[in-house]
Scaffold this motif. Sequence first.
Motif, PDB file in Angstrom:
ATOM      1  N   GLY A   1      13.682  16.355  -8.732  1.00 11.63           N
ATOM      2  CA  GLY A   1      14.528  15.515  -9.559  1.00 11.63           C
ATOM      3  C   GLY A   1      14.726  14.108  -9.071  1.00 11.63           C
ATOM      4  N   ARG A   2      14.000  13.699  -8.038  1.00  4.44           N
ATOM      5  CA  ARG A   2      14.203  12.368  -7.476  1.00  4.44           C
ATOM      6  C   ARG A   2      13.064  11.403  -7.765  1.00  4.44           C
ATOM      7  NH1 ARG A   2      16.424  16.235  -4.714  1.00  4.44           N
ATOM      8  NH2 ARG A   2      18.477  16.008  -3.822  1.00  4.44           N
ATOM      9  N   GLY A   3      11.994  11.864  -8.408  1.00  2.00           N
ATOM     10  CA  GLY A   3      10.800  11.054  -8.609  1.00  2.00           C
ATOM     11  C   GLY A   3      11.034   9.749  -9.327  1.00  2.00           C
ATOM     12  N   LEU A   4      11.671   9.787 -10.487  1.00  3.73           N
ATOM     13  CA  LEU A   4      11.904   8.551 -11.234  1.00  3.73           C
ATOM     14  C   LEU A   4      12.947   7.662 -10.562  1.00  3.73           C
ATOM     15  CD1 LEU A   4      11.663   9.666 -14.962  1.00  3.73           C
ATOM     16  CD2 LEU A   4       9.980   8.448 -13.577  1.00  3.73           C
ATOM     17  N   MET A   5      13.846   8.254  -9.807  1.00  4.96           N
ATOM     18  CA  MET A   5      14.798   7.448  -9.040  1.00  4.96           C
ATOM     19  C   MET A   5      14.055   6.650  -7.967  1.00  4.96           C
ATOM     20  SD  MET A   5      18.074   9.999  -8.630  1.00  4.96           S
ATOM     21  CE  MET A   5      18.948   8.861  -7.603  1.00  4.96           C
ATOM     22  N   ILE A   6      13.073   7.276  -7.341  1.00  2.00           N
ATOM     23  CA  ILE A   6      12.261   6.585  -6.334  1.00  2.00           C
ATOM     24  C   ILE A   6      11.471   5.460  -6.980  1.00  2.00           C
ATOM     25  CG2 ILE A   6      10.287   6.869  -4.778  1.00  2.00           C
ATOM     26  CD1 ILE A   6      11.398   9.713  -4.194  1.00  2.00           C
ATOM     27  N   VAL A   7      10.829   5.760  -8.116  1.00  2.00           N
ATOM     28  CA  VAL A   7      10.056   4.743  -8.827  1.00  2.00           C
ATOM     29  C   VAL A   7      10.952   3.563  -9.188  1.00  2.00           C
ATOM     30  CG1 VAL A   7       8.759   4.257 -10.940  1.00  2.00           C
ATOM     31  CG2 VAL A   7       8.346   6.385  -9.691  1.00  2.00           C
ATOM     32  N   ALA A   8      12.116   3.825  -9.749  1.00  2.00           N
ATOM     33  CA  ALA A   8      13.035   2.762 -10.158  1.00  2.00           C
ATOM     34  C   ALA A   8      13.506   1.933  -8.971  1.00  2.00           C
ATOM     35  CB  ALA A   8      14.227   3.351 -10.896  1.00  2.00           C
ATOM     36  N   ALA A   9      13.726   2.593  -7.838  1.00  2.67           N
ATOM     37  CA  ALA A   9      14.205   1.880  -6.651  1.00  2.67           C
ATOM     38  C   ALA A   9      13.132   0.968  -6.048  1.00  2.67           C
ATOM     39  CB  ALA A   9      14.684   2.882  -5.604  1.00  2.67           C
TER      40      ALA A   9
ATOM     41  N   HIS B   1       0.838  -1.208   0.000  1.00  7.33           N
ATOM     42  CA  HIS B   1       0.000   0.000   0.000  1.00  7.33           C
ATOM     43  C   HIS B   1       0.867   1.250   0.000  1.00  7.33           C
ATOM     44  CE1 HIS B   1      -2.247   3.299   1.864  1.00  7.33           C
ATOM     45  NE2 HIS B   1      -3.338   2.736   1.365  1.00  7.33           N
ATOM     46  N   ASP B   2       1.768   1.338   0.962  1.00 13.14           N
ATOM     47  CA  ASP B   2       2.555   2.550   1.112  1.00 13.14           C
ATOM     48  C   ASP B   2       3.495   2.779  -0.070  1.00 13.14           C
ATOM     49  OD1 ASP B   2       1.175   2.761   3.470  1.00 13.14           O
ATOM     50  OD2 ASP B   2       2.877   2.280   4.756  1.00 13.14           O
ATOM     51  N   THR B   3       4.048   1.701  -0.621  1.00 11.41           N
ATOM     52  CA  THR B   3       4.921   1.818  -1.786  1.00 11.41           C
ATOM     53  C   THR B   3       4.149   2.292  -3.002  1.00 11.41           C
ATOM     54  OG1 THR B   3       6.403   0.111  -0.952  1.00 11.41           O
ATOM     55  CG2 THR B   3       6.466   0.552  -3.316  1.00 11.41           C
ATOM     56  N   VAL B   4       3.016   1.662  -3.274  1.00  8.89           N
ATOM     57  CA  VAL B   4       2.232   2.028  -4.457  1.00  8.89           C
ATOM     58  C   VAL B   4       1.707   3.453  -4.336  1.00  8.89           C
ATOM     59  CG1 VAL B   4       0.145   1.508  -5.779  1.00  8.89           C
ATOM     60  CG2 VAL B   4       1.686  -0.342  -5.099  1.00  8.89           C
ATOM     61  N   VAL B   5       1.258   3.852  -3.154  1.00  6.40           N
ATOM     62  CA  VAL B   5       0.761   5.222  -2.970  1.00  6.40           C
ATOM     63  C   VAL B   5       1.887   6.228  -3.193  1.00  6.40           C
ATOM     64  CG1 VAL B   5      -0.169   6.849  -1.267  1.00  6.40           C
ATOM     65  CG2 VAL B   5      -1.189   4.590  -1.521  1.00  6.40           C
ATOM     66  N   LEU B   6       3.081   5.937  -2.721  1.00  2.00           N
ATOM     67  CA  LEU B   6       4.223   6.826  -2.946  1.00  2.00           C
ATOM     68  C   LEU B   6       4.518   6.947  -4.438  1.00  2.00           C
ATOM     69  CD1 LEU B   6       6.654   8.516  -2.041  1.00  2.00           C
ATOM     70  CD2 LEU B   6       7.917   6.377  -1.741  1.00  2.00           C
ATOM     71  N   VAL B   7       4.474   5.848  -5.153  1.00  2.00           N
ATOM     72  CA  VAL B   7       4.759   5.881  -6.590  1.00  2.00           C
ATOM     73  C   VAL B   7       3.657   6.620  -7.339  1.00  2.00           C
ATOM     74  CG1 VAL B   7       5.013   4.439  -8.641  1.00  2.00           C
ATOM     75  CG2 VAL B   7       6.290   3.927  -6.566  1.00  2.00           C
ATOM     76  N   VAL B   8       2.399   6.403  -6.977  1.00  2.00           N
ATOM     77  CA  VAL B   8       1.308   7.164  -7.599  1.00  2.00           C
ATOM     78  C   VAL B   8       1.536   8.652  -7.369  1.00  2.00           C
ATOM     79  CG1 VAL B   8      -1.161   7.713  -7.460  1.00  2.00           C
ATOM     80  CG2 VAL B   8      -0.413   5.331  -7.544  1.00  2.00           C
ATOM     81  N   ALA B   9       1.916   9.032  -6.157  1.00  2.00           N
ATOM     82  CA  ALA B   9       2.173  10.446  -5.859  1.00  2.00           C
ATOM     83  C   ALA B   9       3.287  10.999  -6.743  1.00  2.00           C
ATOM     84  CB  ALA B   9       2.530  10.614  -4.379  1.00  2.00           C
ATOM     85  N   GLU B  10       4.369  10.255  -6.901  1.00  2.00           N
ATOM     86  CA  GLU B  10       5.499  10.712  -7.723  1.00  2.00           C
ATOM     87  C   GLU B  10       5.112  10.828  -9.194  1.00  2.00           C
ATOM     88  OE1 GLU B  10       8.324  11.924  -6.803  1.00  2.00           O
ATOM     89  OE2 GLU B  10       8.147  11.421  -4.685  1.00  2.00           O
ATOM     90  N   LEU B  11       4.447   9.805  -9.728  1.00  2.00           N
ATOM     91  CA  LEU B  11       4.096   9.833 -11.145  1.00  2.00           C
ATOM     92  C   LEU B  11       3.006  10.858 -11.441  1.00  2.00           C
ATOM     93  CD1 LEU B  11       4.246   6.044 -12.088  1.00  2.00           C
ATOM     94  CD2 LEU B  11       6.001   7.808 -12.376  1.00  2.00           C
ATOM     95  N   ALA B  12       2.063  11.032 -10.529  1.00  2.00           N
ATOM     96  CA  ALA B  12       1.030  12.059 -10.717  1.00  2.00           C
ATOM     97  C   ALA B  12       1.655  13.452 -10.654  1.00  2.00           C
ATOM     98  CB  ALA B  12      -0.070  11.905  -9.677  1.00  2.00           C
ATOM     99  N   ALA B  13       2.575  13.662  -9.739  1.00  2.00           N
ATOM    100  CA  ALA B  13       3.265  14.957  -9.660  1.00  2.00           C
ATOM    101  C   ALA B  13       4.044  15.226 -10.943  1.00  2.00           C
ATOM    102  CB  ALA B  13       4.196  14.996  -8.452  1.00  2.00           C
ATOM    103  N   ASN B  14       4.708  14.208 -11.482  1.00  2.00           N
ATOM    104  CA  ASN B  14       5.433  14.378 -12.745  1.00  2.00           C
ATOM    105  C   ASN B  14       4.479  14.716 -13.884  1.00  2.00           C
ATOM    106  OD1 ASN B  14       7.884  13.897 -11.580  1.00  2.00           O
ATOM    107  ND2 ASN B  14       8.125  11.846 -12.421  1.00  2.00           N
ATOM    108  N   ALA B  15       3.311  14.061 -13.913  1.00  2.00           N
ATOM    109  CA  ALA B  15       2.330  14.339 -14.966  1.00  2.00           C
ATOM    110  C   ALA B  15       1.854  15.778 -14.895  1.00  2.00           C
ATOM    111  CB  ALA B  15       1.143  13.377 -14.858  1.00  2.00           C
ATOM    112  N   VAL B  16       1.705  16.293 -13.682  1.00  2.00           N
ATOM    113  CA  VAL B  16       1.224  17.665 -13.487  1.00  2.00           C
ATOM    114  C   VAL B  16       2.332  18.682 -13.753  1.00  2.00           C
ATOM    115  CG1 VAL B  16       0.415  19.273 -11.719  1.00  2.00           C
ATOM    116  CG2 VAL B  16      -0.630  17.024 -11.925  1.00  2.00           C
ATOM    117  N   LEU B  17       3.547  18.396 -13.297  1.00  2.00           N
ATOM    118  CA  LEU B  17       4.643  19.360 -13.428  1.00  2.00           C
ATOM    119  C   LEU B  17       5.316  19.330 -14.797  1.00  2.00           C
ATOM    120  CD1 LEU B  17       6.341  18.891  -9.951  1.00  2.00           C
ATOM    121  CD2 LEU B  17       4.938  20.818 -10.703  1.00  2.00           C
ATOM    122  N   HIS B  18       5.524  18.136 -15.338  1.00  2.00           N
ATOM    123  CA  HIS B  18       6.310  18.005 -16.569  1.00  2.00           C
ATOM    124  C   HIS B  18       5.492  17.550 -17.774  1.00  2.00           C
ATOM    125  CE1 HIS B  18       9.660  18.499 -13.885  1.00  2.00           C
ATOM    126  NE2 HIS B  18       9.328  17.419 -13.217  1.00  2.00           N
TER     127      HIS B  18
END
Length: 160
Positions: A111-119, A49-66
Amino acid sequence: MHATQPQVGSSALTFAQRFSATRRGARLARLLAAHQLTAWGHPYGTGLHDTVVLVVAELAANAVLHGRVPGRDFALRLVRDDGRGVVRVEVSDTHPAQPVRRVPRADTEGGRGLMIVAALAAEWGVRERVGPGKTVWAEYAWPAGPAVGAGSSCATPDRE
């Protein structure tokens, strides 16, 4: 990073929703993903749960920002595939640029979002989508055995 498509069988449950490409939309995507994971039997405080929610947050933020294109939404899709024992996260936006994984500078906050996703992901990648833009996806495995309360009225069988 791989460019595979999910092999979704009859044991897959899907949640899909479009959101405005705003900070509020990204927050709502994270909250609804957390709710859906709980409904699927992966409650708050569990690793998946916590991992997937963190990744959703990172990817959604990237979609909004970039990945934001004025007047266009972004989409979130979660697939729980019991046959493979994975939850797949897909975030699609309409910007044509591919995401760039950069080494963040020490003096910056981002600048750490995709690094978190990959990890955190068992696998992740980027694929083209129908129409403009791309889909960034990631898969997360859970320990063997069924999830607690695996069924939910919020979940719909995958129809792809």
